[in-house]
Design a protein around this motif. Structure first.
Motif, short mmCIF file in Angstrom:
data_model
loop_
_atom_site.label_atom_id
_atom_site.label_comp_id
_atom_site.label_asym_id
_atom_site.label_seq_id
_atom_site.Cartn_x
_atom_site.Cartn_y
_atom_site.Cartn_z
N ARG A 139 36.38 6.29 -21.95
CA ARG A 139 37.50 6.44 -22.82
C ARG A 139 38.77 6.85 -22.53
O ARG A 139 39.19 7.53 -21.57
CB ARG A 139 37.28 7.77 -23.55
CG ARG A 139 37.31 7.03 -25.59
CD ARG A 139 36.69 7.93 -26.21
NE ARG A 139 35.12 7.84 -27.13
CZ ARG A 139 35.11 6.37 -27.59
NH1 ARG A 139 36.06 6.11 -28.16
NH2 ARG A 139 33.72 6.27 -27.56
N ARG A 140 39.51 5.68 -22.91
CA ARG A 140 40.72 6.18 -22.38
C ARG A 140 42.00 5.91 -23.92
O ARG A 140 43.27 5.77 -23.52
CB ARG A 140 41.68 4.51 -22.00
CG ARG A 140 40.86 4.73 -19.98
CD ARG A 140 40.72 2.87 -20.12
NE ARG A 140 40.19 2.71 -21.11
CZ ARG A 140 39.02 1.15 -21.38
NH1 ARG A 140 39.26 0.85 -20.74
NH2 ARG A 140 37.91 1.53 -21.98
N ILE A 142 42.65 3.74 -26.35
CA ILE A 142 43.73 2.46 -26.08
C ILE A 142 44.43 2.84 -27.45
O ILE A 142 45.41 2.44 -27.54
CB ILE A 142 42.83 1.25 -25.78
CG1 ILE A 142 42.33 1.24 -24.49
CG2 ILE A 142 43.58 0.25 -26.17
CD1 ILE A 142 41.56 0.39 -24.05
N LEU A 157 48.21 -4.10 -23.95
CA LEU A 157 47.39 -2.37 -24.05
C LEU A 157 46.42 -2.57 -24.47
O LEU A 157 45.52 -3.26 -23.70
CB LEU A 157 47.66 -1.53 -24.74
CG LEU A 157 48.92 -0.43 -25.23
CD1 LEU A 157 49.34 0.11 -26.23
CD2 LEU A 157 48.47 0.59 -23.39
N ALA A 161 42.01 -3.78 -22.06
CA ALA A 161 40.49 -3.18 -22.17
C ALA A 161 38.91 -3.52 -21.58
O ALA A 161 38.34 -2.16 -21.18
CB ALA A 161 40.05 -2.80 -23.60
#
Lengths: 470, 274
Positions: A139-140, A142, A157, A161
């Protein structure tokens, strides 16, 4: 059979259906509880959309019930009326065990060069009773990072992913943008996008074939494929300047590598045929070996029926002859190659690891053929003009509040939808990687298989962790 | 029999493995990092490159413009928007150093770029470390930790073991257990949920040990928020992802078997280009 459809995305008041050929939206005012009871919505999708995280303890559940494929039995433990539905993220997990079984947790760090995830095996001797997968380590945030960003920034961005499907990601994203700002796209641009998408598929599938061969101990093919994967990546780099086609596909006009001359491209195109011939020789050698075939046959079978029920797509579904492929709704494919969707094999595809090996091999042939056909039609010099950042202010926006874009990534059908707010800014994002639905196939296919088959199974599906853990 | 003959013939064929001694750090078709070749005084007003950069790695001050190549995704968008053509696509891909700050380059009006604070090559400090002795002599085993990486680095590490790049020939191997590893190779921006796993892996490793940051996301976080390393990495390799040949050259540099200093080579490269 052909009229089947499955819900493949839920966003705001829209319900996205996949009918095998295309993804289309229908209005729906159903709330969470109604969706829960709607059997056309796979549970995986509900878990992705509404999923919450809490500690899981299923040790008291009867194992048979845990293994049941009935929706109600699955919801019985995944849904909690006071909390909601359990998402994919790992926190704490206990699985049902009989006193004959042994449970083993693997992860988040797996052995090898692979993304992190939590795999809980339950084994009886050599046999896997069941496998429970929990993710969330990648998990970033996004979607948080995309908040109050411009359309251009969101494109960058969101397309980051997953690196291995950069092209498919950006394609779905820009299609969602382009349907908000309808504007004609040149035919060379369309062809260019198709070439990049198929090049990505080609590169990954060549790598995957090598990976599968490595997992069954057939190292000659692993060696060949890990080298030959460089050819499509080199082609991608020649066209775009990046081996993975990063930040290339843009709304209305995509970018092109300024360093690529027309001669370079023609020279590279000429090398496709000998490259494929050499690669095929090695793959055919693997296919004709009965030990390899028997090693992979009947290992981890996913049926066409399951694909429709749970919304699988990509090679996971197509290896069982379920015709789930949204490229069928893109006229360009039929136009360039009328045989594109025809089967080219006498082998029977049954949805096992062997079929997933074979389908990649056939896809490689088709991708090369369509890249070459598209390259004949395309006007390269038209693409070479200088890229300009697009100005959305100057474009006519449609009145649609929600627009969406789809693309057939190598993993399956990818869906991106945007909710537009004031001043043509993006208010809300829906990004659904094919792996969201496909992950379940690995859990199902593992049941009853030998533990030694697991690396083969995992590689033959090759689901994305990063695409689910946004 | 035919297979055996084929092996014999293979001996006489030219080898396909890249010769890393003959490489100048550029890749003919790759975008590479952007080179600033303009006049800083004319750049004070226009902020197009700074605005378009996905990772905001360009800083414009009066009389100076700086590029943080450790945060650069090598997307060349800054090159495309610069109307004065002050930024050019270099094709230079060897972006790695033992010191994080060295990847940040300042261009000012006095020279092509500022070398005033550049006192010692970064490798000098690395040579003092105990890990250096080990890797210099014997090569190393690494355990890769994917901490929020979008798999680009993983694909390219896989590729670096094929017969074109042949990583094992320089004595660098992938191992499954951190217990067998000398180096913890971290890719990705270090997602929060991987902190624990990464720390466990790091604490399990036996001394001497070190961390290498692999890929722009690990070096600076890239597009995402940057997490915390268990210990400051001893080597930083930028690229999105670094090409397999870059990885091999970077490891050779890290092992002290190759003379390379990013700042020095980049300065030479720009001067030659001009």
């Amino acid at each position: 059979m052909e009229s089947r459809r499955v819900v493949t995305g839920l966003f705001e008041n829209l319900k996205f259906f996949h009918d095998g050929k295309s993804i289309f939206a229908e209005m729906s005012n159903a709330d969470f509880r109604q969706n829960l009871n709607d059997s056309s919505i796979p549970i995986s999708l509900l878990r992705y959309n509404y999923g919450l995280t809490w500690d899981e303890d299923y040790s008291r559940i009867d194992e048979e019930r845990y293994l049941s494929t009935h929706r109600m039995d699955q919801l019985n433990y995944l849904y909690d009326s006071s909390k909601g539905i359990r998402g994919f993220d790992y926190s704490r997990l206990e699985v049902p065990l009989t006193n004959l079984d042994y449970s083993h947790a693997v992860g988040p760090i797996h052995a090898g060069l692979i993304e992190p995830g939590h795999f809980r095996f339950s084994v009886r001797g050599e046999e896997m009773r069941h496998l429970t997968i929990r993710l969330g380590f990648q998990r970033r945030n996004i979607l948080d990072a995309c908040k109050s960003k411009s359309v251009f920034e969101i494109t960058n961005l969101l397309s980051s992913a997953t690196m291995d499907s950069s092209v498919a990601n950006s394609l779905a994203i820009i299609r969602a943008i382009e349907s908000k700002f309808p504007s004609p796209i040149s035919s060379s641009e369309e062809l260019y996008r198709l070439i990049l998408l198929e090049t990505e598929r080609l590169a990954v599938y060549v790598g995957d074939l090598g990976g599968i061969a490595g997992d069954v101990g057939f190292y000659p093919l692993l060696g060949v494929c890990s080298t030959e994967r460089g050819f499509p990546l080199g082609w991608m780099e020649l066209l775009t300047g990046s081996r993975f086609g990063r930040f290339v596909i843009m709304p209305f006009q995509s970018r092109f590598n300024g360093k690529a001359s027309l001669e370079d491209i023609q020279a590279y195109l000429k090398r496709f045929h000998p490259w494929l011939k050499n690669l095929n020789k090695h793959i055919e050698r693997a296919i004709s070996s009965s030990t390899l075939r028997e090693r992979m046959q009947n290992v981890g079978t996913v049926s066409a029926e399951q694909s429709w029920k749970y919304g699988f797509s990509g090679h996971t579904a197509r290896s069982s002859l379920a015709k789930i492929d949204i490229r069928q709704s893109e006229p360009l494919y039929e136009k360039l190659d009328s045989q594109f969707f025809q089967s080219i094999t006498s082998h029977k595809l049954t949805g096992d690891s062997w079929s997933r090996f074979l389908i990649r091999y056939y896809d490689i042939q088709k991708s090369v053929a369509i890249i070459q056909a598209a390259s004949k039609e395309i006007n390269w010099s038209e693409l070479k003009r200088r890229w300009k950042p697009y100005q959305l202010e100057n474009l006519n926006a449609s009145h649609e509040q929600i627009t969406y874009g789809v693309s057939e990534a190598w993993r399956g059908s990818l869906l991106v939808a945007f909710k537009w707010g004031a001043n043509n800014r993006i208010d809300k994002i829906y990004y659904r990687d094919p792996s969201v639905l496909n992950w379940l196939s690995l859990e199902l296919a593992s049941r009853g298989m030998l533990i030694g088959d697991f690396p083969l199974l995992n590689k033959s599906f090759n689901h994305s962790y990063a695409g689910v853990d946004l | 029999m035919i297979g055996f003959l084929r092996e014999i013939i293979n001996i006489f064929k030219p080898h396909v493995t890249v010769d890393f001694r003959k490489h100048n750090g550029t890749s003919s078709k790759a975008r590479g990092i952007p080179a600033y070749i303009g006049d800083v005084d004319q750049c004070a007003e226009c902020r197009k490159c700074k605005t378009i950069c996905p990772t905001h790695c360009i800083e414009i001050q009066t009389n100076a413009i700086s590029f943080d190549y450790g945060a650069c995704l090598q997307c060349s968008l800054c090159v495309e928007v610069c109307e004065k053509e002050f930024i050019s696509e270099s094709g230079f891909v060897d972006v790695y150093s033992a010191r994080r700050e060295d990847l940040k380059i300042e261009y000012n009006s006095e020279g092509i770029f500022n070398t005033k604070e550049y006192e010692s090559p970064a490798m000098e400090t690395l040579r003092q470390e105990t890990i250096f002795e080990l890797v210099h002599k014997n090569g190393f085993n690494f355990r890769e930790i994917c901490a929020g990486s979008n798999t680009g680095v993983e694909w390219e590490i896989g590729a670096s073991y094929n017969n074109v790049f042949d990583m094992e020939s320089i004595g660098v191997r992938v191992v499954a257990s951190p217990k067998h590893a000398d180096i913890l190779l971290v890719s990705g921006p270090i997602s929060e949920n991987m902190h624990h796993g990464m720390n466990v892996a790091w604490n399990t490793m036996a001394d001497p040990k070190a961390i290498i940051a692999m890929g722009t996301e690990a070096v600076s976080g890239g597009l995402w928020r940057h997490g915390v390393f268990p210990e400051t990495p001893k080597f930083w390799i930028a690229g999105d992802p670094p090409r397999p040949d870059v990885m091999v050259r970077a490891f050779l540099t890290f092992m002290g078997r190759r003379d390379f200093d990013f700042k020095v080579k980049w300065l030479e490269f720009i001067k030659k280009g001009k």
